[in-house]
Motif scaffolding. Sequence first.
Motif, PDB file in Angstrom:
ATOM      1  N   VAL A  32       8.712   1.402  -7.864  1.00 22.61           N
ATOM      2  CA  VAL A  32       8.409   2.616  -7.110  1.00 22.61           C
ATOM      3  C   VAL A  32       7.068   3.146  -7.599  1.00 22.61           C
ATOM      4  CG1 VAL A  32       9.117   4.981  -6.600  1.00 22.61           C
ATOM      5  CG2 VAL A  32      10.845   3.170  -6.771  1.00 22.61           C
ATOM      6  N   LEU A  33       6.116   3.252  -6.676  1.00 26.24           N
ATOM      7  CA  LEU A  33       4.760   3.691  -7.017  1.00 26.24           C
ATOM      8  C   LEU A  33       4.575   5.188  -6.817  1.00 26.24           C
ATOM      9  CD1 LEU A  33       2.902   0.746  -5.243  1.00 26.24           C
ATOM     10  CD2 LEU A  33       3.281   1.017  -7.702  1.00 26.24           C
ATOM     11  N   ALA A  34       5.264   5.744  -5.833  1.00 27.58           N
ATOM     12  CA  ALA A  34       5.195   7.179  -5.562  1.00 27.58           C
ATOM     13  C   ALA A  34       6.385   7.539  -4.695  1.00 27.58           C
ATOM     14  CB  ALA A  34       3.899   7.551  -4.843  1.00 27.58           C
ATOM     15  N   ALA A  35       6.843   8.794  -4.823  1.00 27.83           N
ATOM     16  CA  ALA A  35       8.007   9.209  -4.046  1.00 27.83           C
ATOM     17  C   ALA A  35       7.925  10.687  -3.734  1.00 27.83           C
ATOM     18  CB  ALA A  35       9.293   8.902  -4.809  1.00 27.83           C
ATOM     19  N   GLN A  36       8.424  11.055  -2.574  1.00 28.31           N
ATOM     20  CA  GLN A  36       8.653  12.440  -2.218  1.00 28.31           C
ATOM     21  C   GLN A  36       9.963  12.479  -1.441  1.00 28.31           C
ATOM     22  OE1 GLN A  36       4.759  12.727  -0.129  1.00 28.31           O
ATOM     23  NE2 GLN A  36       5.965  13.294   1.699  1.00 28.31           N
ATOM     24  N   GLU A  37      10.429  13.652  -1.062  1.00 27.36           N
ATOM     25  CA  GLU A  37      11.794  13.743  -0.552  1.00 27.36           C
ATOM     26  C   GLU A  37      12.017  12.979   0.754  1.00 27.36           C
ATOM     27  OE1 GLU A  37      11.681  18.002   1.897  1.00 27.36           O
ATOM     28  OE2 GLU A  37      12.837  17.807   0.045  1.00 27.36           O
ATOM     29  N   ASP A  38      10.973  12.766   1.554  1.00 18.04           N
ATOM     30  CA  ASP A  38      11.167  12.099   2.838  1.00 18.04           C
ATOM     31  C   ASP A  38      10.588  10.685   2.892  1.00 18.04           C
ATOM     32  OD1 ASP A  38       8.602  13.079   2.641  1.00 18.04           O
ATOM     33  OD2 ASP A  38       8.473  13.752   4.724  1.00 18.04           O
ATOM     34  N   GLY A  39      10.245  10.111   1.744  1.00 13.62           N
ATOM     35  CA  GLY A  39       9.753   8.745   1.752  1.00 13.62           C
ATOM     36  C   GLY A  39       9.253   8.318   0.383  1.00 13.62           C
ATOM     37  N   PHE A  40       9.071   6.990   0.228  1.00 18.01           N
ATOM     38  CA  PHE A  40       8.515   6.500  -1.033  1.00 18.01           C
ATOM     39  C   PHE A  40       7.734   5.225  -0.796  1.00 18.01           C
ATOM     40  CE2 PHE A  40      12.538   4.266  -0.759  1.00 18.01           C
ATOM     41  CZ  PHE A  40      12.348   3.045  -1.378  1.00 18.01           C
ATOM     42  N   LEU A  41       6.901   4.896  -1.774  1.00 19.06           N
ATOM     43  CA  LEU A  41       6.028   3.728  -1.733  1.00 19.06           C
ATOM     44  C   LEU A  41       6.448   2.791  -2.858  1.00 19.06           C
ATOM     45  CD1 LEU A  41       3.387   2.931  -0.101  1.00 19.06           C
ATOM     46  CD2 LEU A  41       2.123   3.710  -2.122  1.00 19.06           C
ATOM     47  N   MET A  42       6.596   1.495  -2.537  1.00 17.74           N
ATOM     48  CA  MET A  42       6.991   0.526  -3.550  1.00 17.74           C
ATOM     49  C   MET A  42       6.147  -0.736  -3.445  1.00 17.74           C
ATOM     50  SD  MET A  42      10.718  -0.499  -1.968  1.00 17.74           S
ATOM     51  CE  MET A  42      10.942  -0.437  -0.173  1.00 17.74           C
ATOM     52  N   ARG A  43       6.046  -1.454  -4.548  1.00 11.07           N
ATOM     53  CA  ARG A  43       5.237  -2.674  -4.611  1.00 11.07           C
ATOM     54  C   ARG A  43       6.041  -3.867  -4.105  1.00 11.07           C
ATOM     55  NH1 ARG A  43       3.303  -2.266  -9.677  1.00 11.07           N
ATOM     56  NH2 ARG A  43       1.348  -1.370  -8.929  1.00 11.07           N
ATOM     57  N   HIS A  44       5.386  -4.730  -3.365  1.00  9.25           N
ATOM     58  CA  HIS A  44       5.983  -5.967  -2.865  1.00  9.25           C
ATOM     59  C   HIS A  44       6.408  -6.856  -4.034  1.00  9.25           C
ATOM     60  CE1 HIS A  44       6.642  -9.261  -0.095  1.00  9.25           C
ATOM     61  NE2 HIS A  44       5.706 -10.008  -0.629  1.00  9.25           N
ATOM     62  N   LEU A  45       7.555  -7.507  -3.911  1.00 12.19           N
ATOM     63  CA  LEU A  45       8.045  -8.359  -4.994  1.00 12.19           C
ATOM     64  C   LEU A  45       7.320  -9.698  -5.077  1.00 12.19           C
ATOM     65  CD1 LEU A  45      11.938  -7.905  -5.043  1.00 12.19           C
ATOM     66  CD2 LEU A  45      10.311  -7.315  -6.840  1.00 12.19           C
ATOM     67  N   GLY A  46       6.692 -10.111  -3.986  1.00 11.29           N
ATOM     68  CA  GLY A  46       5.998 -11.395  -3.986  1.00 11.29           C
ATOM     69  C   GLY A  46       4.500 -11.247  -4.087  1.00 11.29           C
ATOM     70  N   ARG A  47       3.799 -12.262  -3.646  1.00 10.46           N
ATOM     71  CA  ARG A  47       2.338 -12.208  -3.611  1.00 10.46           C
ATOM     72  C   ARG A  47       1.890 -11.528  -2.329  1.00 10.46           C
ATOM     73  NH1 ARG A  47       3.332 -17.721  -5.302  1.00 10.46           N
ATOM     74  NH2 ARG A  47       2.945 -17.916  -7.549  1.00 10.46           N
ATOM     75  N   PRO A  48       0.728 -10.861  -2.327  1.00 15.21           N
ATOM     76  CA  PRO A  48       0.245 -10.208  -1.117  1.00 15.21           C
ATOM     77  C   PRO A  48       0.194 -11.173   0.061  1.00 15.21           C
ATOM     78  CG  PRO A  48      -1.085  -9.558  -2.987  1.00 15.21           C
ATOM     79  CD  PRO A  48      -0.174 -10.640  -3.478  1.00 15.21           C
ATOM     80  N   ALA A  49       0.665 -10.675   1.212  1.00 13.16           N
ATOM     81  CA  ALA A  49       0.655 -11.415   2.473  1.00 13.16           C
ATOM     82  C   ALA A  49       1.577 -12.623   2.466  1.00 13.16           C
ATOM     83  CB  ALA A  49      -0.754 -11.844   2.852  1.00 13.16           C
ATOM     84  N   GLN A  50       2.421 -12.757   1.450  1.00 16.67           N
ATOM     85  CA  GLN A  50       3.362 -13.871   1.379  1.00 16.67           C
ATOM     86  C   GLN A  50       4.776 -13.310   1.337  1.00 16.67           C
ATOM     87  OE1 GLN A  50       3.074 -16.265  -2.161  1.00 16.67           O
ATOM     88  NE2 GLN A  50       4.422 -17.857  -1.362  1.00 16.67           N
ATOM     89  N   GLN A  51       5.611 -13.711   2.304  1.00 17.29           N
ATOM     90  CA  GLN A  51       6.970 -13.216   2.350  1.00 17.29           C
ATOM     91  C   GLN A  51       7.778 -13.732   1.158  1.00 17.29           C
ATOM     92  OE1 GLN A  51       9.160 -13.612   5.953  1.00 17.29           O
ATOM     93  NE2 GLN A  51       7.545 -12.797   7.248  1.00 17.29           N
ATOM     94  N   THR A  52       8.692 -12.885   0.727  1.00 24.34           N
ATOM     95  CA  THR A  52       9.636 -13.277  -0.307  1.00 24.34           C
ATOM     96  C   THR A  52      10.965 -13.516   0.392  1.00 24.34           C
ATOM     97  OG1 THR A  52       8.498 -11.888  -1.919  1.00 24.34           O
ATOM     98  CG2 THR A  52      10.709 -12.603  -2.479  1.00 24.34           C
ATOM     99  N   PRO A  53      11.403 -14.763   0.560  1.00 31.52           N
ATOM    100  CA  PRO A  53      12.580 -15.049   1.385  1.00 31.52           C
ATOM    101  C   PRO A  53      13.870 -14.553   0.753  1.00 31.52           C
ATOM    102  CG  PRO A  53      11.866 -17.032   0.248  1.00 31.52           C
ATOM    103  CD  PRO A  53      10.819 -15.995  -0.019  1.00 31.52           C
ATOM    104  N   SER A  54      14.789 -14.133   1.598  1.00 30.06           N
ATOM    105  CA  SER A  54      16.106 -13.761   1.093  1.00 30.06           C
ATOM    106  C   SER A  54      16.857 -15.018   0.681  1.00 30.06           C
ATOM    107  CB  SER A  54      16.895 -13.004   2.160  1.00 30.06           C
ATOM    108  OG  SER A  54      17.372 -13.894   3.158  1.00 30.06           O
TER     109      SER A  54
END
Length: 280
Positions: free
Chosen positions: A108-130
């Motif tokens: 979690v990079l930043a949060a407020q009561e109506d939303g938050f920002l988080m870092r991608h678990l993979g590499r930029p522009a690369q999907q992390t498959p379920s």
Amino acid sequence: MTTMDAGQAPETTPGNSSIIDYAAYLRQQLALQQFNVASYRLGDEQVWLKKAGAPHGMGRYRAMAALAALLRLEVLRPVPNRGGNEAIATEVRRLRDLQARGLRVPTVLAAQEDGFLMRHLGRPAQQTPSLGNEIDHAVSAGPAAVLALWQQGLAAIAQVHAAGTCLSQAFARNLVRCPDGVVGYIDFEDDPAGVLPLPVCHARDALCYAHSTAIYLRLVGALDDARALWAAWVAAGSPELQAVMASSVGRMGWMRHLPQSRKLGRDMQRVRAAYDLLGP
């Protein structure tokens, strides 16, 4: 994280991520974002912004509670996700707690009561498959490939339990394989441990995983091998988990009478395959 069911937002590139004011970016973008979840590029990293959706009604939870009482299955007791700002607060709190326990979740990079920002678990522009998608795709490769991925999911759930906590909905779709091969965890809008004893939460995790994966084990003829691995996994858990699992599976005996026919739909097939994995 994966792309979830969100739209892909336009990329933004304000510069090196080390000098980004994440809180300011969150405030700015929340007012502009159309989808509940969207992805952005910030400098040399990819982030996800999740904003509060509409609050959820409670009618279906009351129905689930009645069913759990009828079947005497505590693992089926509903864990409310009220949506809106409450879901945002719950997810932020749970992500921070899980990360503090050494588990792989989005930062979690930043949060407020109506939303938050988080870092991608993979590499930029690369999907992390379920893990669910990976197991599905591995069916064509045969039982060994499916079992290897399935066991990785079991080990990842055991790691969560060993850390003294639980997942929210431990379906294979909420376990993701990061580029380094480590399994990460996503989707924490509810908190089972807030309404259920922890051993019941652990059994709930196990049953969610079985429900979402057993059908693939059946498709490749690996249920017998998986059943032995499952029994060993349960035996390695706490005595409390073992007791809850034994009681729950015992009360699910009626599932053995469900037909395996595809005519009854995929959901029914999943339930029957899960029982065949869990049952004696």
